[in-house]
Design an enzyme around this catalytic site. Structure first.
Site, PDB file in Angstrom:
ATOM      1  N   TYR A  21      -8.417  -0.270   6.192  1.00 30.95           N
ATOM      2  CA  TYR A  21      -8.138   0.101   4.797  1.00 30.95           C
ATOM      3  C   TYR A  21      -9.438   0.090   3.982  1.00 30.95           C
ATOM      4  O   TYR A  21      -9.790   1.081   3.329  1.00 30.95           O
ATOM      5  CB  TYR A  21      -7.129  -0.890   4.219  1.00 30.95           C
ATOM      6  CG  TYR A  21      -6.699  -0.619   2.791  1.00 30.95           C
ATOM      7  CD1 TYR A  21      -5.956   0.518   2.468  1.00 30.95           C
ATOM      8  CD2 TYR A  21      -7.000  -1.526   1.771  1.00 30.95           C
ATOM      9  CE1 TYR A  21      -5.549   0.744   1.154  1.00 30.95           C
ATOM     10  CE2 TYR A  21      -6.586  -1.304   0.470  1.00 30.95           C
ATOM     11  CZ  TYR A  21      -5.856  -0.167   0.167  1.00 30.95           C
ATOM     12  OH  TYR A  21      -5.450   0.055  -1.131  1.00 30.95           O
ATOM     13  N   ARG A  63       3.661  -7.332   0.495  1.00 27.46           N
ATOM     14  CA  ARG A  63       2.696  -7.791  -0.503  1.00 27.46           C
ATOM     15  C   ARG A  63       3.234  -9.070  -1.153  1.00 27.46           C
ATOM     16  O   ARG A  63       4.444  -9.326  -1.166  1.00 27.46           O
ATOM     17  CB  ARG A  63       2.435  -6.695  -1.541  1.00 27.46           C
ATOM     18  CG  ARG A  63       1.726  -5.498  -0.914  1.00 27.46           C
ATOM     19  CD  ARG A  63       1.322  -4.469  -1.944  1.00 27.46           C
ATOM     20  NE  ARG A  63       2.160  -3.283  -1.906  1.00 27.46           N
ATOM     21  CZ  ARG A  63       1.792  -2.089  -2.390  1.00 27.46           C
ATOM     22  NH1 ARG A  63       0.623  -1.931  -2.941  1.00 27.46           N
ATOM     23  NH2 ARG A  63       2.606  -1.052  -2.324  1.00 27.46           N
TER      24      ARG A  63
HETATM   25  P1  NAD Z   1       2.502   3.084  -1.413  1.00 30.77           P
HETATM   26  O1  NAD Z   1       2.464   2.725   0.027  1.00 30.77           O
HETATM   27  O2  NAD Z   1       3.736   2.741  -2.183  1.00 30.77           O
HETATM   28  O3  NAD Z   1       2.221   4.623  -1.637  1.00 30.77           O
HETATM   29  C1  NAD Z   1       1.388   5.386  -0.815  1.00 30.77           C
HETATM   30  C2  NAD Z   1       2.028   6.739  -0.586  1.00 30.77           C
HETATM   31  O4  NAD Z   1       1.169   7.544   0.231  1.00 30.77           O
HETATM   32  C3  NAD Z   1       3.368   6.629   0.146  1.00 30.77           C
HETATM   33  O5  NAD Z   1       4.355   7.388  -0.529  1.00 30.77           O
HETATM   34  C4  NAD Z   1       3.069   7.218   1.526  1.00 30.77           C
HETATM   35  O6  NAD Z   1       4.201   7.781   2.152  1.00 30.77           O
HETATM   36  C5  NAD Z   1       1.983   8.228   1.186  1.00 30.77           C
HETATM   37  N1  NAD Z   1       1.148   8.602   2.332  1.00 30.77           N
HETATM   38  C6  NAD Z   1       0.527   7.769   3.227  1.00 30.77           C
HETATM   39  N2  NAD Z   1      -0.123   8.506   4.138  1.00 30.77           N
HETATM   40  C7  NAD Z   1       0.069   9.817   3.826  1.00 30.77           C
HETATM   41  C8  NAD Z   1      -0.339  11.050   4.409  1.00 30.77           C
HETATM   42  N3  NAD Z   1      -1.098  11.093   5.523  1.00 30.77           N
HETATM   43  N4  NAD Z   1       0.060  12.203   3.811  1.00 30.77           N
HETATM   44  C9  NAD Z   1       0.835  12.187   2.700  1.00 30.77           C
HETATM   45  N5  NAD Z   1       1.256  11.044   2.105  1.00 30.77           N
HETATM   46  C10 NAD Z   1       0.888   9.872   2.671  1.00 30.77           C
HETATM   47  O7  NAD Z   1       1.220   2.378  -2.079  1.00 30.77           O
HETATM   48  P2  NAD Z   1       0.810   2.229  -3.614  1.00 30.77           P
HETATM   49  O8  NAD Z   1       0.778   0.804  -3.947  1.00 30.77           O
HETATM   50  O9  NAD Z   1       1.592   3.172  -4.450  1.00 30.77           O
HETATM   51  O10 NAD Z   1      -0.712   2.729  -3.547  1.00 30.77           O
HETATM   52  C11 NAD Z   1      -1.039   4.069  -3.889  1.00 30.77           C
HETATM   53  C12 NAD Z   1      -2.548   4.246  -3.846  1.00 30.77           C
HETATM   54  O11 NAD Z   1      -3.179   3.329  -4.750  1.00 30.77           O
HETATM   55  C13 NAD Z   1      -3.150   3.999  -2.470  1.00 30.77           C
HETATM   56  O12 NAD Z   1      -4.178   4.930  -2.239  1.00 30.77           O
HETATM   57  C14 NAD Z   1      -3.728   2.608  -2.599  1.00 30.77           C
HETATM   58  O13 NAD Z   1      -4.832   2.416  -1.759  1.00 30.77           O
HETATM   59  C15 NAD Z   1      -4.136   2.551  -4.063  1.00 30.77           C
HETATM   60  N6  NAD Z   1      -4.150   1.178  -4.566  1.00 30.77           N
HETATM   61  C16 NAD Z   1      -2.986   0.520  -4.856  1.00 30.77           C
HETATM   62  C17 NAD Z   1      -3.045  -0.785  -5.294  1.00 30.77           C
HETATM   63  C18 NAD Z   1      -1.802  -1.567  -5.669  1.00 30.77           C
HETATM   64  O14 NAD Z   1      -1.916  -2.735  -6.043  1.00 30.77           O
HETATM   65  N7  NAD Z   1      -0.624  -1.008  -5.634  1.00 30.77           N
HETATM   66  C19 NAD Z   1      -4.282  -1.448  -5.427  1.00 30.77           C
HETATM   67  C20 NAD Z   1      -5.420  -0.742  -5.081  1.00 30.77           C
HETATM   68  C21 NAD Z   1      -5.353   0.570  -4.666  1.00 30.77           C
END
Ligand code: NAD
Length: 319
Positions: free
Chosen positions: A148, A189
């Site tokens: 990641y 988480r």
């Molecule tokens: P999440 O897992 O709920 O959402 C990620 C989405 O990406 C999912 O709907 C998944 O199906 C989709 N996805 C994964 N691989 C894919 C692919 N190859 N093609 C198309 N879709 C794909 O996670 P989240 O918490 O909503 O995080 C969203 C983004 O924000 C991520 O990039 C994550 O790294 C970043 N982020 C989130 C947090 C947090 O605290 N939630 C913190 C830092 C960064």
């Protein structure tokens, strides 16, 4: 407004679904691309049927094409929970690298602004505290979490290269731990796990001795920060997070109290390379975007617990 037609990759995930919603509310047309690896159409079901919203099942690591005009690409596709990315290590590396390449290619082809969802995990187990954007991080490139962390570091590098070499209009946001309604109760988480355990009366499992810290940001605040970056022409990277830092033991106790639960707290093994501390320095976001978090942890956790109380009865166990 920047973004009258917006593509949200990972739009059926936790954060992506809020972005889709906010842009539809702002009167934009939204194309949500997702392969449902960790997200679900249920997160955007309230938008399905609205003429401004399109949900397209699409794996970003394959061929990506969106016909017509696009003004803004928000690249949020990627597993984000450690349990998810450890279960899908290659997919996580692929979406961070090839997926980012394809999303950047789409933005460049359309002349659209591109916003990359990066993460505080690029700081690894930080030797500087709180973390400023100028800190380069302390990441183990072969540790389990590297799938990641390094994917996001590569994605930042690729985004910067598109800006410098191709003149692309890009922004990088480093998001710190964000929580709120729509997180999957079993996503692994800490906050959904603690809330679920507290509400079900199960032991609350805190890793290590619970002294490691995190700074937790309510989803509405994070989304406001992302929108502020999208609306600007700032390249970043910029931290978006709530500097209210607390230990994991404190977080578990706060959740237990707010959920009026009598669950015991159980200390379990700490994951490899788990960061000891985490707190954003948000002065750059304040200065360049006029953004600061507004929702304190108790208010945000209360709202999240209320949502989980209902969600736990409808979510399939362990999904
Ligand atoms: P999440 O897992 O709920 O959402 C990620 C989405 O990406 C999912 O709907 C998944 O199906 C989709 N996805 C994964 N691989 C894919 C692919 N190859 N093609 C198309 N879709 C794909 O996670 P989240 O918490 O909503 O995080 C969203 C983004 O924000 C991520 O990039 C994550 O790294 C970043 N982020 C989130 C947090 C947090 O605290 N939630 C913190 C830092 C960064």
């Amino acid at each position: 407004m920047k973004g009258s037609r917006v593509v949200v990759t990972g739009g059926a995930g936790f954060l992506g679904s809020y972005l889709c919603e906010r842009f539809v509310e702002r009167g934009a047309a939204v194309v949500c691309l997702d392969n449902f690896l960790t997200g679900s159409p249920r997160n955007v079901e309230h938008l399905i049927g609205r003429p401004a919203f399109r949900l397209v099942e699409c794996d970003l690591t394959g061929f990506v094409h969106v016909p017509g005009q696009v003004d803004l690409v928000l690249h949020f596709a990627s597993a984000a929970s450690p349990a998810d990315y450890l279960r899908h290590p290659i997919e996580t590396l692929k979406v961070g690298s090839m997926g980012t390449l394809h999303a950047l290619g789409l933005a460049a082809e359309k002349g659209a602004r591109f916003v990359l969802a990066s993460t505080s995990e690029v700081y690894g187990d930080p030797l500087e505290h709180p973390q400023k954007e100028t800190y380069w991080g302390n990441v183990n490139p072969v540790g389990p979490r590297s799938v990641y962390d390094e994917a996001k570091r590569f994605a930042e590098s690729l985004t910067t290269a598109y800006r410098n070499a191709r003149g692309a209009d890009t922004g990088i946001v480093r998001i710190f731990n964000t929580y709120g309604p729509r997180m999957r109760p079993y996503d692994g988480r800490a906050i959904p796990t603690f809330i679920r355990q507290a509400l079900l009366g199960e032991p609350i499992t805190v890793t290590g001795d619970g002294s490691q810290t995190r700074s937790i940001c309510y989803v509405d605040d994070t989304i406001d920060g992302v929108l502020a970056l999208a609306d600007s022409d700032f390249a970043g990277p910029v931290n978006i997070g709530n500097p209210a830092e607390m230990s994991m033991a404190e977080l578990a106790e706060t959740i237990r109290d707010l959920a009026r639960s009598s669950s015991p707290i159980r200390f379990v093994e700490r994951p490899v390379d788990d960061p000891a501390v985490r707190r954003p320095d948000t002065s750059l976001a304040e200065e360049r975007l006029g953004w600061r978090p507004r929702i304190d942890p108790v208010t945000g956790l209360r709202r999240t617990i209320d949502w989980f109380e209902k969600a736990l009865t409808t979510y399939p166990v362990a999904s």
